[in-house]
Scaffold this motif. Structure first.
Motif, PDB file in Angstrom:
ATOM      1  N   UNK A 195       5.344  -3.934  -3.440  1.00 50.94           N
ATOM      2  CA  UNK A 195       5.825  -4.743  -2.324  1.00 50.94           C
ATOM      3  C   UNK A 195       4.681  -5.534  -1.703  1.00 50.94           C
ATOM      4  N   UNK A 196       4.965  -6.735  -1.275  1.00 52.08           N
ATOM      5  CA  UNK A 196       3.986  -7.550  -0.557  1.00 52.08           C
ATOM      6  C   UNK A 196       4.694  -8.305   0.547  1.00 52.08           C
ATOM      7  N   UNK A 197       3.964  -8.577   1.615  1.00 53.80           N
ATOM      8  CA  UNK A 197       4.533  -9.300   2.751  1.00 53.80           C
ATOM      9  C   UNK A 197       5.253  -8.405   3.735  1.00 53.80           C
ATOM     10  N   UNK A 198       5.341  -7.111   3.448  1.00 53.99           N
ATOM     11  CA  UNK A 198       5.964  -6.158   4.359  1.00 53.99           C
ATOM     12  C   UNK A 198       5.517  -4.760   3.952  1.00 53.99           C
ATOM     13  N   UNK A 199       5.747  -3.806   4.858  1.00 53.76           N
ATOM     14  CA  UNK A 199       5.416  -2.420   4.545  1.00 53.76           C
ATOM     15  C   UNK A 199       6.631  -1.733   3.933  1.00 53.76           C
ATOM     16  N   UNK A 224      13.082   5.682   3.584  1.00 57.79           N
ATOM     17  CA  UNK A 224      11.859   5.072   4.105  1.00 57.79           C
ATOM     18  C   UNK A 224      10.783   6.113   4.354  1.00 57.79           C
ATOM     19  N   UNK A 225      11.192   7.300   4.767  1.00 57.52           N
ATOM     20  CA  UNK A 225      10.218   8.365   5.004  1.00 57.52           C
ATOM     21  C   UNK A 225       9.802   9.055   3.718  1.00 57.52           C
ATOM     22  N   UNK A 226      10.559   8.820   2.666  1.00 49.59           N
ATOM     23  CA  UNK A 226      10.227   9.416   1.371  1.00 49.59           C
ATOM     24  C   UNK A 226      10.732  10.828   1.189  1.00 49.59           C
ATOM     25  N   UNK A 278       4.110   5.487  -2.954  1.00 48.67           N
ATOM     26  CA  UNK A 278       2.701   5.595  -2.572  1.00 48.67           C
ATOM     27  C   UNK A 278       2.466   4.591  -1.462  1.00 48.67           C
ATOM     28  N   UNK A 279       2.403   5.086  -0.233  1.00 49.14           N
ATOM     29  CA  UNK A 279       2.246   4.196   0.906  1.00 49.14           C
ATOM     30  C   UNK A 279       0.951   3.415   0.882  1.00 49.14           C
ATOM     31  N   UNK A 280      -0.105   4.035   0.409  1.00 43.88           N
ATOM     32  CA  UNK A 280      -1.413   3.369   0.387  1.00 43.88           C
ATOM     33  C   UNK A 280      -1.398   2.154  -0.537  1.00 43.88           C
ATOM     34  N   UNK A 281      -0.596   2.237  -1.596  1.00 43.73           N
ATOM     35  CA  UNK A 281      -0.502   1.131  -2.550  1.00 43.73           C
ATOM     36  C   UNK A 281       0.719   0.254  -2.285  1.00 43.73           C
TER      37      UNK A 281
END
Length: 128
Positions: free
Chosen positions: A24-28, A53-55, A73-76
């Motif tokens: 994803x890009x442009x948003x979290x 969303x929380x996984x 993977x939130x970091x990525x």
């Protein structure tokens, strides 16, 4: 600009494995439920799996339960679909999508609810 890009598709023999990525890009992506869909030639689009969303919550279609695993993977800012024990009937274009809506509605609709953002897909071919 909000964007989803799938990768990791390819040709694999029956019984093999692949890992698809949805970057994803442009948003979290952590703020969205993310789903994987697939569309086989001549067939409709099928919701394969989705993750909250929380996984902490996931859904799998019966056809892939026990063989596919969705994770994030939130970091990525990336969601993955690990596909094991692949079968010829898994052959399809795989798409990822993002939804801001409540998880209860996403899971009750087998991942379809609120999927407003879509990637362009990656082709998975399972054949000997």
């Amino acid at each position: 600009q909000l964007q989803l890009v799938e990768s990791g598709g390819g040709l694999v023999q029956p019984g093999g494995s692949l890992r698809l990525s949805c970057a994803a890009s442009g948003f979290s992506a952590d703020n969205y439920a993310i789903a994987w869909f697939r569309q086989a030639p001549g067939k409709g689009r099928e919701g394969v799996s989705c993750i909250s969303s929380a996984g902490g919550s996931t859904y799998y279609a019966d056809s892939v339960k026990g063989r596919f695993t969705i994770s994030r993977d939130g970091a990525k800012n990336t969601v993955y679909l690990q596909m094991n024990s692949l079968k010829p009937e898994d052959t399809a274009v795989y798409y990822c999508a993002a939804a801001k809506g409540p998880w209860s509605l996403v899971v009750s609709t087998r991942c379809y609810y609120g999927m407003d953002y879509w990637g362009k897909g990656t082709l998975v071919t399972v054949s000997s």
